[in-house]
Design a protein around this motif. Structure first.
Motif, PDB file in Angstrom:
ATOM      1  N   PHE A 216       0.533  -1.020  -0.019  1.00 49.81           N
ATOM      2  CA  PHE A 216       0.015   0.151  -0.113  1.00 49.81           C
ATOM      3  C   PHE A 216       1.364   1.177   0.278  1.00 49.81           C
ATOM      4  CE2 PHE A 216      -2.834  -3.491   1.574  1.00 49.81           C
ATOM      5  CZ  PHE A 216      -4.205  -2.876   0.666  1.00 49.81           C
ATOM      6  N   PRO A 217       0.792   1.861  -0.694  1.00 48.97           N
ATOM      7  CA  PRO A 217       1.767   3.630  -0.528  1.00 48.97           C
ATOM      8  C   PRO A 217       2.407   3.626   0.586  1.00 48.97           C
ATOM      9  CG  PRO A 217      -0.435   4.185  -1.802  1.00 48.97           C
ATOM     10  CD  PRO A 217      -0.869   2.631  -1.126  1.00 48.97           C
ATOM     11  N   HIS A 218       1.232   3.683   1.947  1.00 51.14           N
ATOM     12  CA  HIS A 218       1.896   3.985   2.610  1.00 51.14           C
ATOM     13  C   HIS A 218       2.971   3.299   3.306  1.00 51.14           C
ATOM     14  CE1 HIS A 218      -0.409   1.218   4.677  1.00 51.14           C
ATOM     15  NE2 HIS A 218       0.671   1.120   5.643  1.00 51.14           N
ATOM     16  N   GLN A 219       3.402   1.843   2.850  1.00 52.35           N
ATOM     17  CA  GLN A 219       4.435   0.907   3.324  1.00 52.35           C
ATOM     18  C   GLN A 219       6.034   1.709   2.491  1.00 52.35           C
ATOM     19  OE1 GLN A 219       2.378  -2.341   2.515  1.00 52.35           O
ATOM     20  NE2 GLN A 219       2.422  -2.433   4.640  1.00 52.35           N
ATOM     21  N   LEU A 220       5.164   2.815   0.904  1.00 51.29           N
ATOM     22  CA  LEU A 220       6.416   2.657   0.401  1.00 51.29           C
ATOM     23  C   LEU A 220       6.846   4.769   0.766  1.00 51.29           C
ATOM     24  CD1 LEU A 220       4.852   2.302  -3.130  1.00 51.29           C
ATOM     25  CD2 LEU A 220       6.101   0.769  -1.339  1.00 51.29           C
ATOM     26  N   SER A 221       8.035   4.735   0.489  1.00 46.32           N
ATOM     27  CA  SER A 221       8.902   5.895   0.393  1.00 46.32           C
ATOM     28  C   SER A 221       8.112   6.990  -0.603  1.00 46.32           C
ATOM     29  CB  SER A 221      10.515   5.746   0.571  1.00 46.32           C
ATOM     30  OG  SER A 221      11.401   6.207  -0.631  1.00 46.32           O
ATOM     31  N   GLY A 222       8.803   8.344  -0.256  1.00 48.45           N
ATOM     32  CA  GLY A 222       8.401   9.166  -1.147  1.00 48.45           C
ATOM     33  C   GLY A 222       8.451   8.924  -2.466  1.00 48.45           C
ATOM     34  N   GLY A 223      10.048   8.578  -2.479  1.00 46.22           N
ATOM     35  CA  GLY A 223      10.702   8.532  -4.090  1.00 46.22           C
ATOM     36  C   GLY A 223       9.673   6.889  -4.848  1.00 46.22           C
ATOM     37  N   GLN A 224       9.564   6.334  -3.357  1.00 47.80           N
ATOM     38  CA  GLN A 224       8.858   4.874  -4.332  1.00 47.80           C
ATOM     39  C   GLN A 224       7.877   5.071  -4.438  1.00 47.80           C
ATOM     40  OE1 GLN A 224       9.741   2.560  -0.917  1.00 47.80           O
ATOM     41  NE2 GLN A 224      11.711   1.499  -1.678  1.00 47.80           N
ATOM     42  N   LYS A 225       6.600   6.233  -4.033  1.00 45.96           N
ATOM     43  CA  LYS A 225       5.795   6.123  -4.551  1.00 45.96           C
ATOM     44  C   LYS A 225       5.189   7.183  -5.490  1.00 45.96           C
ATOM     45  CE  LYS A 225       4.487   7.854   0.087  1.00 45.96           C
ATOM     46  NZ  LYS A 225       3.736   7.978   1.340  1.00 45.96           N
ATOM     47  N   GLN A 226       6.557   7.949  -5.867  1.00 42.55           N
ATOM     48  CA  GLN A 226       6.658   8.290  -7.600  1.00 42.55           C
ATOM     49  C   GLN A 226       6.275   7.426  -8.720  1.00 42.55           C
ATOM     50  OE1 GLN A 226       5.142  10.888  -8.560  1.00 42.55           O
ATOM     51  NE2 GLN A 226       5.983  12.858  -7.842  1.00 42.55           N
ATOM     52  N   ARG A 227       7.326   6.769  -8.092  1.00 40.91           N
ATOM     53  CA  ARG A 227       7.521   5.779  -8.781  1.00 40.91           C
ATOM     54  C   ARG A 227       6.683   4.646  -9.253  1.00 40.91           C
ATOM     55  NH1 ARG A 227      13.307   5.281  -9.531  1.00 40.91           N
ATOM     56  NH2 ARG A 227      14.332   5.976  -7.845  1.00 40.91           N
ATOM     57  N   VAL A 228       5.909   5.080  -8.673  1.00 39.63           N
ATOM     58  CA  VAL A 228       4.631   4.311  -8.888  1.00 39.63           C
ATOM     59  C   VAL A 228       3.467   5.035  -9.404  1.00 39.63           C
ATOM     60  CG1 VAL A 228       2.352   2.878  -7.528  1.00 39.63           C
ATOM     61  CG2 VAL A 228       4.447   2.505  -6.804  1.00 39.63           C
ATOM     62  N   ALA A 229       3.565   6.001  -9.066  1.00 40.33           N
ATOM     63  CA  ALA A 229       2.448   7.009  -9.641  1.00 40.33           C
ATOM     64  C   ALA A 229       2.890   7.595 -10.504  1.00 40.33           C
ATOM     65  CB  ALA A 229       2.490   8.426  -8.782  1.00 40.33           C
ATOM     66  N   ILE A 230       4.589   7.539 -11.842  1.00 43.09           N
ATOM     67  CA  ILE A 230       4.928   7.145 -13.274  1.00 43.09           C
ATOM     68  C   ILE A 230       4.496   5.880 -13.974  1.00 43.09           C
ATOM     69  CG2 ILE A 230       6.718   7.023 -14.019  1.00 43.09           C
ATOM     70  CD1 ILE A 230       7.914   9.533 -12.388  1.00 43.09           C
ATOM     71  N   ALA A 231       4.900   4.802 -12.588  1.00 44.06           N
ATOM     72  CA  ALA A 231       4.056   3.407 -13.531  1.00 44.06           C
ATOM     73  C   ALA A 231       2.710   3.296 -14.349  1.00 44.06           C
ATOM     74  CB  ALA A 231       4.414   2.809 -12.702  1.00 44.06           C
ATOM     75  N   ALA A 232       1.786   4.038 -12.952  1.00 47.40           N
ATOM     76  CA  ALA A 232       0.140   4.134 -13.236  1.00 47.40           C
ATOM     77  C   ALA A 232      -0.073   5.134 -14.707  1.00 47.40           C
ATOM     78  CB  ALA A 232      -0.513   4.164 -11.898  1.00 47.40           C
ATOM     79  N   ALA A 233       0.812   6.043 -14.532  1.00 46.59           N
ATOM     80  CA  ALA A 233       0.745   7.251 -15.258  1.00 46.59           C
ATOM     81  C   ALA A 233       0.940   7.227 -16.755  1.00 46.59           C
ATOM     82  CB  ALA A 233       1.554   8.438 -14.819  1.00 46.59           C
ATOM     83  N   ILE A 234       1.901   5.722 -17.047  1.00 42.76           N
ATOM     84  CA  ILE A 234       2.616   4.775 -18.437  1.00 42.76           C
ATOM     85  C   ILE A 234       1.998   3.854 -18.343  1.00 42.76           C
ATOM     86  CG2 ILE A 234       4.153   6.654 -18.223  1.00 42.76           C
ATOM     87  CD1 ILE A 234       6.445   3.734 -17.834  1.00 42.76           C
ATOM     88  N   ALA A 235       0.950   3.410 -17.649  1.00 40.51           N
ATOM     89  CA  ALA A 235       0.755   1.657 -18.277  1.00 40.51           C
ATOM     90  C   ALA A 235       0.254   1.546 -18.957  1.00 40.51           C
ATOM     91  CB  ALA A 235      -0.034   1.848 -16.637  1.00 40.51           C
TER      92      ALA A 235
END
Lengths: 339, 268
Positions: A216-235
């Protein structure tokens, strides 16, 4: 140079405390397919309004004039499948950026969205772009039919916001948030979508993609969350990736990593990049062209090398002078310093 | 040789997380001289802000000593702590979060003058006007609400509040990070002017080596709660020795204003 989109005389006005505030004034700009373009400026420059206008994410209360024309080739599946999405940056209601003909299916989808007309939260309010949709469609219908289709947020445009904690759903596993984009826009089955999500988590270099899928997002660091957001953005394989201050909340080292990642993904997928930033030095490291905004106006646009080495506008010079680099003239008078 | 204004030695703060103990701050030592700016640099999670919170006694350390103005700061309590807090002030990154947004500027500045008994009720409006002018704001701003003024004006108000109690040390935690570049430069200039005129020392916490190189005398670079290296700010930034120091320098965006960037030109 093939244009991806063409902005003409774009004016955006917000109502604030009963008075009209122009956030953008008569901005004209062409974005070339495959280029990396930075939009820079300080608070109130209109840079984020410009990004939101391109993505069709302006609040319903915004008044919009001018036009944005897209030159996207029509994929066979467009408009076929657009179930409601939980990710703010891929909501179907954002399809209303719809600025070129034909306008119909997307607005129908948005019309069915029960939340679209009830801005119960500021975010929801931002997501529904009714006013300009209508206004722009009228404009678009006047224009000659082009081999274009309506860009759909999430499918054709990926948007990465400054704060991934606000753009990711806190109670949905990361894998599902990414898979959902692929499922919604590419018509993949859920198991195909999860497989794609895992590949994307590898591509954005999350340390343990299998574990990350279930995190879940709260288990990730700020940088990791932004990587996830990028993954979702380009999915869904968007043509255009918009990063709006996407690295501003991160520390310098993580910022440099995310910028390198964006550069690599944009190159690998042949995306066009719109990089919105207050940091002219950061923009210069990533972009091929820089657009400088101030008080809602586009004051200078040029190749990065020209903007940095020989800016034409006094404001661009002032921004460059205000930058505090490692080699900047220290403000501190060291010789006279009290020690 | 004067004794240091602040002497921190062996400062340690541990947290338990998921059954494991993590040292957020691990045996950190540094001094600050009167009128000096010491920067604490490092990535997120390196312990910078934990050190700030320890120095303000918002949290208590597991080990270590903090001497401030010659006394044991960590043993102070009640009135004695309150009195010393007037001498050790703080400016946060986001003044909108630090103050009641609906409070007036005058109210924000009145509090420290009243609480620390610095000025009588009759005298305070004049002192508030003087403080506003000291930080480059118009005295007319006193009646405005915090949420009505700009980010730069708010940070000036935060600085005015910090200097209201005549501190010898101000801890600035990412105090200019959220500001526009042009405003940032003005705030840094204001801090330098105040330091020169009032001999205030700063503990300047930032992840931005560009800002640090512009205003700090010395720097301590932290990594995972430990001191990775420390020294003269210019020397450390010009030739970092530690891995994290090198990474911070490498990651800082650089403007090359003279050379030709062929990568950027070839698309045109």
């Amino acid at each position: 140079m093939t244009a991806l989109l063409s902005i003409r005389d774009l004016t955006v006005t917000y109502r604030r405390d009963g008075s009209e505030v122009a956030a953008l004034k008569h901005v004209s700009l062409d974005v070339a397919a495959g280029e990396r373009l930075a939009i820079i400026g300080e608070s109130g420059s209109g840079k984020s309004t410009l990004a939101l206008a391109i993505a069709g994410l302006l609040p319903a209360s915004a008044r919009i004039g001018g036009r944005i024309d897209w030159f996207l080739r029509s994929p066979s599946s467009w408009g076929a499948k657009a179930p409601p999405s939980v990710l703010p940056d891929i909501s179907p209601s954002r399809g209303e950026i719809a600025l070129s003909s034909p306008p119909s299916p997307i607005s129908k989808v948005a019309g069915r969205d029960p939340t679209a007309k009830l801005p119960i939260s500021p975010l929801e309010g931002e997501m529904s772009g009714r006013t300009e949709g209508g206004l722009m469609e009228r404009d678009a219908q006047k224009s000659a039919a082009k081999p274009t289709h309506i860009p759909l947020g999430g499918r054709d445009i990926g948007f990465v916001f400054q704060d991934p904690s606000a753009s990711l759903d806190p109670v949905m596993a990361v894998g599902e948030q990414i898979a959902e984009v692929a499922h919604a826009h590419l018509g993949l089955t859920w198991s195909q979508s999860y497989a794609r999500a895992k590949t994307l988590l590898e591509r954005v270099r999350l340390p343990d993609p299998d574990a990350a899928l279930r995190a879940f997002p709260h288990q990730l660091s700020g940088g990791q969350k932004q990587r996830v957001a990028i993954a979702a953005a380009i999915a869904a394989g968007p043509k255009l990736l918009i990063a709006d201050e996407a690295t501003s909340a991160l520390d310098t080292i993580v910022q440099a990593e995310i910028v390198a990642l964006i550069r690599q993904l944009v190159a690998e997928d042949g995306m066009t990049l719109l990089f919105v930033s207050h940091d002219i030095a950061l923009a210069a490291e990533l972009a091929e062209r820089i657009a400088v905004c101030r008080h809602g106006e586009l004051v200078e646009l040029g190749a990065t090398a020209q903007i940095i080495a020989s800016p034409r506008h006094a404001y661009t010079r002032a921004l460059l002078d205000a930058h505090l680099g490692l080699d900047a003239e220290p403000l501190l008078e060291r010789a006279g310093a009290s020690r | 040789m004067s004794s240091p204004l602040l002497a921190v030695s062996g400062l340690t703060k541990r947290y338990r997380r998921g059954g494991k103990t993590i040292a957020a701050v691990d045996d950190v030592s540094f001094d600050i001289e009167p009128g000096e700016t010491l920067a604490l640099a490092g990535p997120s999670g390196s312990g910078k802000s934990t050190i700030a919170r320890l120095l303000l006694r918002l949290i208590e350390p597991d080990a270590g000593r903090v001497e401030f103005e010659g006394g044991d700061f960590l043993s102070l309590n009640g009135a004695a702590l309150r009195a010393q807090r007037a001498r050790l002030q703080m400016v946060f990154q986001d003044p909108l979060a630090a103050f009641n947004p609906r409070a007036s500027v005058a109210r924000v500045l009145d509090d420290p003058l009243r609480i620390h008994g610095i000025a009588s009720r009759k005298e305070r409006p004049r002192r508030i006007a003087a403080l506003l002018e000291r930080v480059g704001l118009s005295a007319d701003l006193a009646g405005r609400a915090i949420h009505e003024i700009s980010g730069g004006q708010r940070q000036r108000v935060a600085i005015a509040r910090a200097i209201a109690t005549k501190p010898s040390l101000i801890v600035l935690d990412e105090a200019v990070s959220a500001l526009d570049v042009s405003v940032r430069r003005q705030i840094l200039q204001l801090l330098l002017d105040l330091q020169r005129e009032e001999r205030i020392a700063y503990l300047f916490i930032s992840h931005d080596l560009g800002v640090i190189s512009a205003i700090a005398h010395r720097v301590v670079i932290l990594d995972a709660g430990r001191t990775a290296e420390s020294g003269d700010a210019r020397a450390v930034i010009d030739a970092p020795q530690s891995a994290i120091g090198k990474a911070l320098v490498a990651a800082a965006p650089k403007l090359n204003r003279t050379s030709k960037d062929s990568d950027a030109a070839d698309r045109q």
